[in-house]
Design a protein around this motif. Structure first.
Motif, PDB file in Angstrom:
ATOM      1  N   HIS A   1       0.858  -1.183   0.000  1.00  0.00           N
ATOM      2  CA  HIS A   1       0.000   0.000   0.000  1.00  0.00           C
ATOM      3  C   HIS A   1       0.896   1.235   0.000  1.00  0.00           C
ATOM      4  O   HIS A   1       2.039   1.190   0.476  1.00  0.00           O
ATOM      5  CB  HIS A   1      -0.885  -0.009   1.253  1.00  0.00           C
ATOM      6  N   THR A   2       0.389   2.322  -0.498  1.00  0.00           N
ATOM      7  CA  THR A   2       1.125   3.588  -0.514  1.00  0.00           C
ATOM      8  C   THR A   2       1.724   3.901   0.856  1.00  0.00           C
ATOM      9  O   THR A   2       2.842   4.394   0.948  1.00  0.00           O
ATOM     10  CB  THR A   2       0.171   4.742  -0.931  1.00  0.00           C
ATOM     11  N   ALA A   3       0.984   3.605   1.915  1.00  0.00           N
ATOM     12  CA  ALA A   3       1.450   3.913   3.269  1.00  0.00           C
ATOM     13  C   ALA A   3       2.739   3.178   3.616  1.00  0.00           C
ATOM     14  O   ALA A   3       3.513   3.650   4.439  1.00  0.00           O
ATOM     15  CB  ALA A   3       0.370   3.558   4.290  1.00  0.00           C
ATOM     16  N   GLY A   4       2.992   2.042   2.986  1.00  0.00           N
ATOM     17  CA  GLY A   4       4.201   1.288   3.265  1.00  0.00           C
ATOM     18  C   GLY A   4       5.325   1.522   2.268  1.00  0.00           C
ATOM     19  O   GLY A   4       6.384   0.910   2.373  1.00  0.00           O
ATOM     20  N   HIS A   5       5.103   2.420   1.309  1.00  0.00           N
ATOM     21  CA  HIS A   5       6.112   2.688   0.279  1.00  0.00           C
ATOM     22  C   HIS A   5       7.267   3.470   0.886  1.00  0.00           C
ATOM     23  O   HIS A   5       7.073   4.521   1.484  1.00  0.00           O
ATOM     24  CB  HIS A   5       5.489   3.470  -0.876  1.00  0.00           C
ATOM     25  N   THR A   6       8.474   2.931   0.742  1.00  0.00           N
ATOM     26  CA  THR A   6       9.654   3.594   1.315  1.00  0.00           C
ATOM     27  C   THR A   6      10.645   4.047   0.260  1.00  0.00           C
ATOM     28  O   THR A   6      11.695   4.570   0.588  1.00  0.00           O
ATOM     29  CB  THR A   6      10.372   2.647   2.297  1.00  0.00           C
ATOM     30  N   GLY A   7      10.327   3.816  -1.008  1.00  0.00           N
ATOM     31  CA  GLY A   7      11.219   4.232  -2.076  1.00  0.00           C
ATOM     32  C   GLY A   7      11.410   3.118  -3.080  1.00  0.00           C
ATOM     33  O   GLY A   7      10.985   1.984  -2.868  1.00  0.00           O
ATOM     34  N   PRO A   8      12.078   3.420  -4.182  1.00  0.00           N
ATOM     35  CA  PRO A   8      12.185   2.461  -5.273  1.00  0.00           C
ATOM     36  C   PRO A   8      13.160   1.312  -5.029  1.00  0.00           C
ATOM     37  O   PRO A   8      13.079   0.283  -5.695  1.00  0.00           O
ATOM     38  CB  PRO A   8      12.633   3.318  -6.446  1.00  0.00           C
ATOM     39  N   GLU A   9      14.083   1.440  -4.097  1.00  0.00           N
ATOM     40  CA  GLU A   9      15.120   0.423  -3.923  1.00  0.00           C
ATOM     41  C   GLU A   9      14.553  -0.949  -3.584  1.00  0.00           C
ATOM     42  O   GLU A   9      15.056  -1.966  -4.054  1.00  0.00           O
ATOM     43  CB  GLU A   9      16.140   0.861  -2.875  1.00  0.00           C
ATOM     44  N   LEU A  10      13.517  -1.015  -2.795  1.00  0.00           N
ATOM     45  CA  LEU A  10      12.889  -2.282  -2.424  1.00  0.00           C
ATOM     46  C   LEU A  10      12.395  -3.030  -3.659  1.00  0.00           C
ATOM     47  O   LEU A  10      12.327  -4.258  -3.660  1.00  0.00           O
ATOM     48  CB  LEU A  10      11.722  -2.027  -1.464  1.00  0.00           C
ATOM     49  N   LEU A  11      12.079  -2.297  -4.726  1.00  0.00           N
ATOM     50  CA  LEU A  11      11.487  -2.885  -5.925  1.00  0.00           C
ATOM     51  C   LEU A  11      12.458  -2.950  -7.110  1.00  0.00           C
ATOM     52  O   LEU A  11      12.061  -3.331  -8.212  1.00  0.00           O
ATOM     53  CB  LEU A  11      10.247  -2.073  -6.308  1.00  0.00           C
ATOM     54  N   ARG A  12      13.719  -2.639  -6.876  1.00  0.00           N
ATOM     55  CA  ARG A  12      14.710  -2.603  -7.968  1.00  0.00           C
ATOM     56  C   ARG A  12      14.747  -3.940  -8.704  1.00  0.00           C
ATOM     57  O   ARG A  12      14.822  -4.997  -8.108  1.00  0.00           O
ATOM     58  CB  ARG A  12      16.094  -2.266  -7.440  1.00  0.00           C
ATOM     59  N   GLY A  13      14.626  -3.860 -10.047  1.00  0.00           N
ATOM     60  CA  GLY A  13      14.702  -5.036 -10.900  1.00  0.00           C
ATOM     61  C   GLY A  13      13.441  -5.876 -10.951  1.00  0.00           C
ATOM     62  O   GLY A  13      13.400  -6.885 -11.649  1.00  0.00           O
ATOM     63  N   GLU A  14      12.402  -5.487 -10.243  1.00  0.00           N
ATOM     64  CA  GLU A  14      11.142  -6.239 -10.206  1.00  0.00           C
ATOM     65  C   GLU A  14      10.205  -5.759 -11.311  1.00  0.00           C
ATOM     66  O   GLU A  14      10.416  -4.720 -11.928  1.00  0.00           O
ATOM     67  CB  GLU A  14      10.455  -6.060  -8.848  1.00  0.00           C
ATOM     68  N   ARG A  15       9.147  -6.528 -11.543  1.00  0.00           N
ATOM     69  CA  ARG A  15       8.041  -6.093 -12.398  1.00  0.00           C
ATOM     70  C   ARG A  15       6.937  -5.646 -11.450  1.00  0.00           C
ATOM     71  O   ARG A  15       6.494  -6.420 -10.598  1.00  0.00           O
ATOM     72  CB  ARG A  15       7.552  -7.233 -13.286  1.00  0.00           C
TER      73      ARG A  15
END
Length: 102
Positions: free
Chosen positions: A54-68
């Motif tokens: 959820h948006t509330a848990g978004h901490t930045g793009p690094e957690l999702l690097r290389g993911e779809r």
């Protein structure tokens, strides 16, 4: 702070909150997505092997690097997260209607 009430009073709005009472011509309702994030249930969720955030848990793009990543929603938060996450991940933006960011 938590707003307890908003009332129309003779040409202005009276806002009653935990921290006091104010008068305003305009009130913007930014409703609790950070306080109580809503993650909808949908058929097949038990079979989904990915992460649902959820948006509330978004901490930045690094957690999702290389993911779809699929970003769902047509409002400003989705547009801002899309712009940020697309620098680190392959993104798809899903909306019910064409987005109209402010």
């Amino acid at each position: 702070m938590r707003v307890r009430a908003v009332r129309r009073d003779e040409g202005h709005l009276t806002v009653q909150a935990d921290a006091g009472t104010w008068q305003a011509r305009i009130v913007i309702s930014a409703t609790g997505t950070w306080w109580r994030p809503f993650i909808p249930h949908y058929p097949g969720i038990g079979d989904f092997e990915g992460r649902q955030l959820h948006t509330a848990g978004h901490t930045g793009p690094e957690l999702l690097r290389g993911e779809r990543v699929v970003i769902v929603g047509g409002a400003n938060s989705a547009a801002q997260i899309l712009a940020e996450v697309s620098t680190a991940a392959s993104t798809t933006w899903a909306t019910l209607r064409p987005p109209r960011p402010l």
